[in-house]
Write a protein that holds these residues in place. Structure first.
Motif, PDB file in Angstrom:
ATOM      1  N   THR A 207      -5.083  -3.170 -12.090  1.00 54.86           N
ATOM      2  CA  THR A 207      -6.201  -4.006 -12.523  1.00 54.86           C
ATOM      3  C   THR A 207      -7.524  -3.299 -12.250  1.00 54.86           C
ATOM      4  OG1 THR A 207      -4.882  -5.953 -11.958  1.00 54.86           O
ATOM      5  CG2 THR A 207      -7.247  -6.298 -12.320  1.00 54.86           C
ATOM      6  N   TYR A 208      -7.555  -2.525 -11.183  1.00 49.38           N
ATOM      7  CA  TYR A 208      -8.786  -1.846 -10.770  1.00 49.38           C
ATOM      8  C   TYR A 208      -8.650  -0.343 -11.017  1.00 49.38           C
ATOM      9  CZ  TYR A 208      -9.100  -6.411  -8.653  1.00 49.38           C
ATOM     10  OH  TYR A 208      -9.091  -7.777  -8.478  1.00 49.38           O
ATOM     11  N   HIS A 209      -9.718   0.400 -10.773  1.00 50.21           N
ATOM     12  CA  HIS A 209      -9.746   1.816 -11.117  1.00 50.21           C
ATOM     13  C   HIS A 209      -8.892   2.650 -10.166  1.00 50.21           C
ATOM     14  CE1 HIS A 209     -13.846   1.402 -13.393  1.00 50.21           C
ATOM     15  NE2 HIS A 209     -12.864   0.744 -13.945  1.00 50.21           N
ATOM     16  N   ILE A 210      -8.046   3.519 -10.742  1.00 49.53           N
ATOM     17  CA  ILE A 210      -7.220   4.428  -9.944  1.00 49.53           C
ATOM     18  C   ILE A 210      -8.113   5.516  -9.343  1.00 49.53           C
ATOM     19  CG2 ILE A 210      -5.327   6.093 -10.017  1.00 49.53           C
ATOM     20  CD1 ILE A 210      -4.199   4.535 -12.408  1.00 49.53           C
ATOM     21  N   LEU A 228      -7.771  -1.846  -4.622  1.00 56.01           N
ATOM     22  CA  LEU A 228      -7.172  -2.899  -3.793  1.00 56.01           C
ATOM     23  C   LEU A 228      -5.658  -2.796  -3.649  1.00 56.01           C
ATOM     24  CD1 LEU A 228      -9.210  -6.026  -4.998  1.00 56.01           C
ATOM     25  CD2 LEU A 228      -9.601  -4.629  -2.971  1.00 56.01           C
ATOM     26  N   ARG A 229      -5.010  -1.956  -4.454  1.00 56.66           N
ATOM     27  CA  ARG A 229      -3.549  -1.920  -4.416  1.00 56.66           C
ATOM     28  C   ARG A 229      -3.028  -0.489  -4.491  1.00 56.66           C
ATOM     29  NH1 ARG A 229      -4.274  -6.318  -8.290  1.00 56.66           N
ATOM     30  NH2 ARG A 229      -3.838  -8.319  -7.282  1.00 56.66           N
ATOM     31  N   ILE A 230      -1.821  -0.309  -3.945  1.00 55.00           N
ATOM     32  CA  ILE A 230      -1.099   0.953  -4.071  1.00 55.00           C
ATOM     33  C   ILE A 230       0.258   0.654  -4.688  1.00 55.00           C
ATOM     34  CG2 ILE A 230      -0.117   2.934  -2.852  1.00 55.00           C
ATOM     35  CD1 ILE A 230      -2.184   2.570  -0.676  1.00 55.00           C
ATOM     36  N   ASN A 231       0.601   1.378  -5.748  1.00 52.33           N
ATOM     37  CA  ASN A 231       1.874   1.195  -6.439  1.00 52.33           C
ATOM     38  C   ASN A 231       2.746   2.421  -6.280  1.00 52.33           C
ATOM     39  OD1 ASN A 231       1.084  -1.341  -7.362  1.00 52.33           O
ATOM     40  ND2 ASN A 231       0.317  -0.553  -9.304  1.00 52.33           N
ATOM     41  N   LEU A 232       4.057   2.182  -6.147  1.00 54.22           N
ATOM     42  CA  LEU A 232       5.046   3.249  -6.036  1.00 54.22           C
ATOM     43  C   LEU A 232       5.826   3.333  -7.341  1.00 54.22           C
ATOM     44  CD1 LEU A 232       6.417   5.321  -4.055  1.00 54.22           C
ATOM     45  CD2 LEU A 232       8.086   3.511  -3.579  1.00 54.22           C
ATOM     46  N   TRP A 233       5.892   4.547  -7.894  1.00 48.26           N
ATOM     47  CA  TRP A 233       6.558   4.765  -9.179  1.00 48.26           C
ATOM     48  C   TRP A 233       7.726   5.722  -9.005  1.00 48.26           C
ATOM     49  CZ3 TRP A 233       4.474   2.689 -13.802  1.00 48.26           C
ATOM     50  CH2 TRP A 233       3.162   2.197 -13.721  1.00 48.26           C
ATOM     51  N   ARG A 240       7.991   0.077 -14.931  1.00 48.25           N
ATOM     52  CA  ARG A 240       8.109  -0.719 -13.710  1.00 48.25           C
ATOM     53  C   ARG A 240       7.632   0.088 -12.511  1.00 48.25           C
ATOM     54  NH1 ARG A 240      13.059  -1.594 -14.070  1.00 48.25           N
ATOM     55  NH2 ARG A 240      13.922  -0.185 -12.492  1.00 48.25           N
ATOM     56  N   SER A 241       6.834  -0.535 -11.675  1.00 53.81           N
ATOM     57  CA  SER A 241       6.414   0.073 -10.413  1.00 53.81           C
ATOM     58  C   SER A 241       6.492  -0.987  -9.321  1.00 53.81           C
ATOM     59  CB  SER A 241       4.982   0.620 -10.512  1.00 53.81           C
ATOM     60  OG  SER A 241       4.065  -0.437 -10.713  1.00 53.81           O
ATOM     61  N   PHE A 242       6.483  -0.518  -8.072  1.00 58.90           N
ATOM     62  CA  PHE A 242       6.565  -1.425  -6.930  1.00 58.90           C
ATOM     63  C   PHE A 242       5.241  -1.429  -6.177  1.00 58.90           C
ATOM     64  CE2 PHE A 242      10.859  -0.013  -7.823  1.00 58.90           C
ATOM     65  CZ  PHE A 242      11.564  -1.212  -7.850  1.00 58.90           C
ATOM     66  N   ASN A 243       4.720  -2.598  -5.946  1.00 62.52           N
ATOM     67  CA  ASN A 243       3.479  -2.722  -5.188  1.00 62.52           C
ATOM     68  C   ASN A 243       3.797  -2.615  -3.696  1.00 62.52           C
ATOM     69  OD1 ASN A 243       1.268  -5.295  -4.177  1.00 62.52           O
ATOM     70  ND2 ASN A 243       0.666  -3.247  -4.763  1.00 62.52           N
ATOM     71  N   GLU A 257     -13.582  -4.764   2.249  1.00 63.00           N
ATOM     72  CA  GLU A 257     -13.351  -3.329   2.129  1.00 63.00           C
ATOM     73  C   GLU A 257     -12.453  -3.033   0.944  1.00 63.00           C
ATOM     74  OE1 GLU A 257     -11.216  -1.600   5.409  1.00 63.00           O
ATOM     75  OE2 GLU A 257      -9.910  -3.341   5.611  1.00 63.00           O
ATOM     76  N   VAL A 258     -12.500  -1.790   0.498  1.00 66.10           N
ATOM     77  CA  VAL A 258     -11.629  -1.341  -0.587  1.00 66.10           C
ATOM     78  C   VAL A 258     -10.919  -0.054  -0.170  1.00 66.10           C
ATOM     79  CG1 VAL A 258     -13.018  -2.390  -2.408  1.00 66.10           C
ATOM     80  CG2 VAL A 258     -13.501  -0.035  -1.694  1.00 66.10           C
ATOM     81  N   ILE A 259      -9.827   0.255  -0.854  1.00 69.75           N
ATOM     82  CA  ILE A 259      -9.090   1.487  -0.603  1.00 69.75           C
ATOM     83  C   ILE A 259      -9.804   2.628  -1.323  1.00 69.75           C
ATOM     84  CG2 ILE A 259      -6.877   2.661  -0.866  1.00 69.75           C
ATOM     85  CD1 ILE A 259      -5.564  -0.125  -0.981  1.00 69.75           C
ATOM     86  N   THR A 260     -10.004   3.733  -0.632  1.00 68.29           N
ATOM     87  CA  THR A 260     -10.739   4.856  -1.225  1.00 68.29           C
ATOM     88  C   THR A 260      -9.855   6.060  -1.535  1.00 68.29           C
ATOM     89  OG1 THR A 260     -11.314   5.632   0.998  1.00 68.29           O
ATOM     90  CG2 THR A 260     -12.909   4.198  -0.123  1.00 68.29           C
ATOM     91  N   ALA A 261      -8.739   6.228  -0.821  1.00 66.76           N
ATOM     92  CA  ALA A 261      -7.847   7.363  -1.066  1.00 66.76           C
ATOM     93  C   ALA A 261      -6.513   7.095  -0.369  1.00 66.76           C
ATOM     94  CB  ALA A 261      -8.451   8.672  -0.552  1.00 66.76           C
ATOM     95  N   ALA A 262      -5.470   7.776  -0.826  1.00 64.21           N
ATOM     96  CA  ALA A 262      -4.144   7.638  -0.205  1.00 64.21           C
ATOM     97  C   ALA A 262      -3.351   8.913  -0.426  1.00 64.21           C
ATOM     98  CB  ALA A 262      -3.403   6.436  -0.772  1.00 64.21           C
ATOM     99  N   GLU A 263      -2.454   9.225   0.507  1.00 68.13           N
ATOM    100  CA  GLU A 263      -1.629  10.428   0.371  1.00 68.13           C
ATOM    101  C   GLU A 263      -0.325  10.280   1.146  1.00 68.13           C
ATOM    102  OE1 GLU A 263      -2.785  14.942   0.036  1.00 68.13           O
ATOM    103  OE2 GLU A 263      -2.692  14.411   2.150  1.00 68.13           O
ATOM    104  N   PHE A 264       0.758  10.836   0.570  1.00 68.58           N
ATOM    105  CA  PHE A 264       2.043  10.874   1.249  1.00 68.58           C
ATOM    106  C   PHE A 264       2.047  11.958   2.319  1.00 68.58           C
ATOM    107  CE2 PHE A 264       4.181   8.670  -2.395  1.00 68.58           C
ATOM    108  CZ  PHE A 264       4.842   7.709  -1.638  1.00 68.58           C
ATOM    109  N   GLN A 265       2.842  11.711   3.383  1.00 66.64           N
ATOM    110  CA  GLN A 265       3.082  12.742   4.381  1.00 66.64           C
ATOM    111  C   GLN A 265       3.869  13.866   3.700  1.00 66.64           C
ATOM    112  OE1 GLN A 265       5.351  14.290   6.400  1.00 66.64           O
ATOM    113  NE2 GLN A 265       4.358  14.471   8.402  1.00 66.64           N
ATOM    114  N   PRO A 266       3.542  15.152   3.968  1.00 64.96           N
ATOM    115  CA  PRO A 266       4.138  16.254   3.199  1.00 64.96           C
ATOM    116  C   PRO A 266       5.630  16.465   3.400  1.00 64.96           C
ATOM    117  CG  PRO A 266       2.737  17.094   4.958  1.00 64.96           C
ATOM    118  CD  PRO A 266       2.500  15.625   4.896  1.00 64.96           C
ATOM    119  N   SER A 267       6.212  15.932   4.465  1.00 66.43           N
ATOM    120  CA  SER A 267       7.644  16.174   4.707  1.00 66.43           C
ATOM    121  C   SER A 267       8.449  14.897   4.950  1.00 66.43           C
ATOM    122  CB  SER A 267       7.820  17.124   5.900  1.00 66.43           C
ATOM    123  OG  SER A 267       7.214  16.581   7.066  1.00 66.43           O
TER     124      SER A 267
END
Length: 477
Positions: A207-210, A228-233, A240-243, A257-267
């Motif tokens: 709904t909001y900007h990636i 506001l959201r993080i989806n897993l694809w 279909r994705s999972f919130n 507050e809003v979410i500004t960035a996200a990252e997976f752990q590399p291993s």
């Protein structure tokens, strides 16, 4: 029709205080009007070329990313285009050309769209590019604008089929009654062509900007993050994705507050972090629950009441978060500082580096011209010993974590002559200014280094300055 490029070099050392020298500098392209004009398909797949003399808003580079081997470098711009550079192979005659990157492929990733239900225009600007590890001869990358993520395949073709039975040489269907004999189609050599084709389109989930995407270490899934959201694809499933994170309050008036960035752990494929506009970083474990609203760890530095001001909340907003290659540390960038966090210590950052503390007295004017809302990125070098981030006046900063030395360098055409050493720059805050210093009042805030990337294993960096891409690497003896 050739890419204008100047080639330069920097010394092979991670000691940031030493003479850093550019090795490759690229002035990146402008779109051409004639899409059907004949061009060199080995260098550019589509007929558009940027020229720094005629830069438009669409030419501004919005993301830079090396692939996992560092052989390819991709840039995205506000015009929705992706340009892929390939590193030159080493030759005995010209060993110094090994570090140069030439245009490999160029394609239009996203087009402007319009959401008729919300009467909202969706920009074509590329917000992020992320490469997938190479599994075969082709390359795959994810690119995203505000709403849609696309998986692109970049591949080479140097043969074409000829001798069809039901088609003539121009591709027209033949009359079956005229076919008197069967023939076996054959593959004929042709000029090398680099093709970019969209393999998956992941849409209608935000709904909001990636603002960021991150590929998981299992290489089967990735996450996309909006305000506001993080989806897993899953990379194979587009409908279909999972919130996994949802911080939207029941009443939007309660939003703080809003979410500004996200990252997976590399291993570790179950662990990821996301940062917020309040300056906090949350570490989440997907094994704990399907919806990771309850974090496993919270990294947040208490604010010093004596330093509180009208701008405190704005400048504490985190614009980028990056795991170290080892997975042990986190690096975050806010408006004035870069911080390194140890995952085992939540109370305070392990290291804090001042990027441009001389701007603290300029926050009022930076607020008025909206520069205070700029989103600077930060990157690690391959060994996690040096970090780099951008600043204004086309300056970028490097900090050596071992020696605690730092340096300010400038990415500009005027200061980047072929084979010339990049001279460190200094900013004078007040008093008498030396010859090699620049006054803080003379800084050009329209020139800024927001996006940069570091080669995964070598001292090669890519720095985006508006519509220009500068590539620096070790000096070749």
């Amino acid at each position: 029709r050739t890419l204008q490029a100047a080639v330069e070099h920097w010394e092979p050392r991670c000691d940031v205080s030493g003479p850093w020298i550019p090795v490759s500098l690229f002035l990146v392209y402008k779109i051409k009007a004639q899409m059907d004009e004949e061009i060199d398909t080995r260098k550019i797949n589509n007929s558009f070329l940027r020229d720094h003399n005629y830069a438009t808003e669409a030419d501004i580079i919005s993301t830079v990313e090396f692939n996992p081997t560092g052989e390819l470098l991709a840039t995205g711009d506000k015009g929705g285009r992706v340009v892929v550079f390939q590193r030159e192979q080493e030759s005995k005659n010209q060993p110094h050309r090994r570090g140069e990157y030439n245009v490999y492929s160029t394609f239009q990733s996203h087009e402007p769209e319009f959401d008729y239900l919300k009467s909202l225009e969706i920009e074509e600007k590329i917000n992020k590019i992320r490469w997938l590890p190479q599994q075969n001869a082709a390359y795959f990358l994810l690119s995203t604008n505000d709403k849609t993520v696309k998986l692109w395949k970049v591949s080479e073709r140097d043969k074409r089929p000829e001798g069809y039975n039901l088609k003539d040489e121009e591709g027209r269907i033949r009359d079956p009654t005229t076919i008197t004999a069967l023939r076996v189609p054959v593959l004929q050599p042709m000029d090398l062509m680099v093709e970019a084709t969209p393999r998956r389109v992941f849409s209608n989930a935000h709904t909001y900007h990636i603002n960021s995407i991150s590929v998981n270490s299992d290489y089967e899934t990735y996450m996309s993050t909006d305000d506001l959201r993080i989806n897993l694809w899953n990379l194979e499933i587009t409908n279909r994705s999972f919130n996994i994170v949802d911080i939207k309050p029941a009443n939007m008036e309660m939003l703080t507050e809003v979410i500004t960035a996200a990252e997976f752990q590399p291993s570790q494929c179950n662990t990821f972090v996301y940062s917020s506009s309040k300056g906090s970083i949350r570490l989440c474990d997907m094994r704990a629950s399907a919806l990771c609203d309850n974090h496993s760890k919270l990294f947040e530095e208490p604010e010093d009441p004596s330093n509180r001001s009208f701008f405190s909340e704005i400048i504490s907003s985190i614009s980028d978060v990056k795991f170290s290659h080892s997975g042990r540390y986190l690096m975050t960038r806010d408006y004035l500082t870069v911080k390194v966090w140890d995952l085992n210590m939540e109370s305070k950052p392990l290291e804090t580096y001042q990027v441009h503390d001389y701007l603290r007295s300029k926050l009022c004017s930076l607020y008025e011209n909206d520069c205070i809302f700029d989103k600077f990125e930060c990157v690690w070098n391959g060994s996690d010993s040096v970090i780099m981030t951008g600043s204004y006046n086309n300056f970028f900063r490097m900090f050596d974590r071992n020696t605690k030395r730092d340096v300010t360098l400038e990415a500009s055409r005027e200061n980047s002559k072929p084979r010339a050493i990049l001279k460190p720059r200094k900013v004078c805050v007040g008093g008498k200014r030396r010859k090699d210093e620049i006054s803080v009042d003379s800084l050009d805030f329209s020139k800024k280094i927001l996006h940069s990337a570091w080669h995964p294993s070598e001292n090669i960096i890519a720095v985006a300055a508006t519509n220009n891409l500068y590539i620096f690497q070790d000096k070749v003896n």
